[in-house]
Motif scaffolding. Structure first.
Motif, PDB file in Angstrom:
ATOM      1  N   ARG A  38      35.926  -8.779 -29.238  1.00 38.53           N
ATOM      2  CA  ARG A  38      37.124  -8.598 -28.372  1.00 38.53           C
ATOM      3  C   ARG A  38      38.226  -9.385 -28.949  1.00 38.53           C
ATOM      4  O   ARG A  38      38.218 -10.151 -30.123  1.00 38.53           O
ATOM      5  CB  ARG A  38      37.139  -9.074 -26.838  1.00 38.53           C
ATOM      6  CG  ARG A  38      36.991 -10.632 -27.048  1.00 38.53           C
ATOM      7  CD  ARG A  38      36.827 -11.178 -25.543  1.00 38.53           C
ATOM      8  NE  ARG A  38      36.711 -12.593 -25.334  1.00 38.53           N
ATOM      9  CZ  ARG A  38      36.550 -13.318 -24.020  1.00 38.53           C
ATOM     10  NH1 ARG A  38      36.460 -12.562 -22.950  1.00 38.53           N
ATOM     11  NH2 ARG A  38      36.412 -14.447 -24.257  1.00 38.53           N
ATOM     12  N   GLN A  39      39.597  -8.943 -28.932  1.00 38.25           N
ATOM     13  CA  GLN A  39      40.833  -9.355 -29.569  1.00 38.25           C
ATOM     14  C   GLN A  39      41.863  -9.628 -28.262  1.00 38.25           C
ATOM     15  O   GLN A  39      42.461  -8.707 -27.682  1.00 38.25           O
ATOM     16  CB  GLN A  39      41.270  -8.533 -30.747  1.00 38.25           C
ATOM     17  CG  GLN A  39      42.536  -9.161 -31.248  1.00 38.25           C
ATOM     18  CD  GLN A  39      42.819  -8.369 -32.703  1.00 38.25           C
ATOM     19  OE1 GLN A  39      42.419  -7.373 -32.939  1.00 38.25           O
ATOM     20  NE2 GLN A  39      43.361  -9.091 -33.704  1.00 38.25           N
ATOM     21  N   LYS A  43      45.695 -12.903 -30.904  1.00 34.79           N
ATOM     22  CA  LYS A  43      44.588 -13.776 -31.462  1.00 34.79           C
ATOM     23  C   LYS A  43      43.699 -13.036 -32.435  1.00 34.79           C
ATOM     24  O   LYS A  43      43.817 -11.785 -32.644  1.00 34.79           O
ATOM     25  CB  LYS A  43      43.898 -14.307 -30.341  1.00 34.79           C
ATOM     26  CG  LYS A  43      44.453 -15.369 -29.407  1.00 34.79           C
ATOM     27  CD  LYS A  43      43.660 -16.105 -28.462  1.00 34.79           C
ATOM     28  CE  LYS A  43      44.509 -16.965 -27.573  1.00 34.79           C
ATOM     29  NZ  LYS A  43      43.613 -17.870 -26.640  1.00 34.79           N
ATOM     30  N   GLY A  44      42.786 -13.699 -33.177  1.00 32.90           N
ATOM     31  CA  GLY A  44      41.924 -12.875 -33.904  1.00 32.90           C
ATOM     32  C   GLY A  44      40.739 -12.181 -33.100  1.00 32.90           C
ATOM     33  O   GLY A  44      40.502 -12.433 -32.059  1.00 32.90           O
ATOM     34  N   LEU A  45      39.958 -11.655 -33.899  1.00 37.72           N
ATOM     35  CA  LEU A  45      38.663 -10.873 -33.443  1.00 37.72           C
ATOM     36  C   LEU A  45      37.652 -12.061 -32.832  1.00 37.72           C
ATOM     37  O   LEU A  45      37.419 -13.048 -33.568  1.00 37.72           O
ATOM     38  CB  LEU A  45      38.150 -10.152 -34.314  1.00 37.72           C
ATOM     39  CG  LEU A  45      38.694  -8.855 -34.633  1.00 37.72           C
ATOM     40  CD1 LEU A  45      38.139  -8.349 -35.788  1.00 37.72           C
ATOM     41  CD2 LEU A  45      38.761  -8.010 -33.545  1.00 37.72           C
ATOM     42  N   GLU A  46      37.100 -12.166 -31.696  1.00 38.93           N
ATOM     43  CA  GLU A  46      36.301 -12.925 -31.176  1.00 38.93           C
ATOM     44  C   GLU A  46      34.926 -11.951 -30.743  1.00 38.93           C
ATOM     45  O   GLU A  46      34.869 -11.221 -30.136  1.00 38.93           O
ATOM     46  CB  GLU A  46      36.456 -13.449 -29.806  1.00 38.93           C
ATOM     47  CG  GLU A  46      35.602 -14.328 -29.319  1.00 38.93           C
ATOM     48  CD  GLU A  46      36.059 -14.923 -27.964  1.00 38.93           C
ATOM     49  OE1 GLU A  46      35.294 -15.966 -27.698  1.00 38.93           O
ATOM     50  OE2 GLU A  46      36.887 -14.404 -27.018  1.00 38.93           O
ATOM     51  N   ALA A  92      41.805  -8.861 -23.147  1.00 33.93           N
ATOM     52  CA  ALA A  92      41.769  -8.491 -24.632  1.00 33.93           C
ATOM     53  C   ALA A  92      41.421  -6.915 -24.706  1.00 33.93           C
ATOM     54  O   ALA A  92      41.191  -6.317 -23.536  1.00 33.93           O
ATOM     55  CB  ALA A  92      40.558  -9.356 -25.266  1.00 33.93           C
ATOM     56  N   TYR A  94      38.587  -4.652 -26.204  1.00 29.96           N
ATOM     57  CA  TYR A  94      37.198  -4.732 -26.383  1.00 29.96           C
ATOM     58  C   TYR A  94      36.746  -3.534 -27.230  1.00 29.96           C
ATOM     59  O   TYR A  94      36.863  -2.368 -26.815  1.00 29.96           O
ATOM     60  CB  TYR A  94      36.328  -4.842 -25.146  1.00 29.96           C
ATOM     61  CG  TYR A  94      36.594  -6.093 -24.112  1.00 29.96           C
ATOM     62  CD1 TYR A  94      37.580  -6.501 -23.590  1.00 29.96           C
ATOM     63  CD2 TYR A  94      35.468  -7.192 -24.049  1.00 29.96           C
ATOM     64  CE1 TYR A  94      37.929  -7.788 -22.914  1.00 29.96           C
ATOM     65  CE2 TYR A  94      35.667  -8.190 -23.657  1.00 29.96           C
ATOM     66  CZ  TYR A  94      36.708  -8.558 -22.910  1.00 29.96           C
ATOM     67  OH  TYR A  94      37.022  -9.857 -22.474  1.00 29.96           O
ATOM     68  N   TYR A  95      35.899  -4.139 -28.221  1.00 23.31           N
ATOM     69  CA  TYR A  95      35.318  -3.027 -29.145  1.00 23.31           C
ATOM     70  C   TYR A  95      33.791  -3.245 -29.253  1.00 23.31           C
ATOM     71  O   TYR A  95      33.429  -4.412 -29.215  1.00 23.31           O
ATOM     72  CB  TYR A  95      35.904  -3.337 -30.719  1.00 23.31           C
ATOM     73  CG  TYR A  95      37.270  -3.257 -30.498  1.00 23.31           C
ATOM     74  CD1 TYR A  95      38.189  -4.479 -30.736  1.00 23.31           C
ATOM     75  CD2 TYR A  95      37.993  -2.103 -31.019  1.00 23.31           C
ATOM     76  CE1 TYR A  95      39.424  -4.453 -30.646  1.00 23.31           C
ATOM     77  CE2 TYR A  95      39.650  -2.053 -31.317  1.00 23.31           C
ATOM     78  CZ  TYR A  95      40.055  -3.422 -31.226  1.00 23.31           C
ATOM     79  OH  TYR A  95      41.347  -3.237 -31.513  1.00 23.31           O
TER      80      TYR A  95
END
Length: 118
Positions: A38-39, A43-46, A92, A94-95
């Motif tokens: 998620r991002q 913010k960056g990718l988590e 966020a 979500y990927y």
């Protein structure tokens, strides 16, 4: 070719639930690790969660452990993320992403927006 299509995002109140789906084509989910990443805004990718190719080993970020559950339906070749007890911190895009952390995630979906707000 490999394609990942997420769905199921939306607006939900704090404490609510959502289930995200990731429909895969061009490969079979049983052949590779799958992840949710998620991002959040600004913010960056988590990394959020992973499921191994055998479907019998999962992993979760501390921020979602106990609230989110990753699973898949082999017949539908679809990955899921059940999200419960949502908070504003879960807002966020979500990927879903194919691949392991060691080998790299080589295919990503377009993302689905999750907004947690009252």
């Amino acid at each position: 070719q490999v394609q990942l299509v997420e769905s199921g995002g939306g607006l939900v109140q704090p404490g609510g639930s959502l289930r995200l789906s990731c429909a895969a084509s061009g490969f079979t989910l049983t052949t590779d690790f799958m992840n949710w990443v998620r991002q959040a805004p600004g913010k960056g990718l988590e990394w959020v969660s992973r499921l191994n190719s055998g479907g019998d080993s999962t992993g979760y970020a501390d921020s979602v452990k106990g609230r989110f559950t990753i699973s898949r339906d082999n017949a539908k070749n679809t990955l899921y993320l059940q999200m419960n007890a949502l908070t504003s911190e879960d807002t966020a895009v979500y990927y879903c992403a194919k691949g392991s952390a060691s080998d790299g995630m080589d295919y990503w979906g377009q993302g689905t927006q999750v907004t947690v707000s009252s």
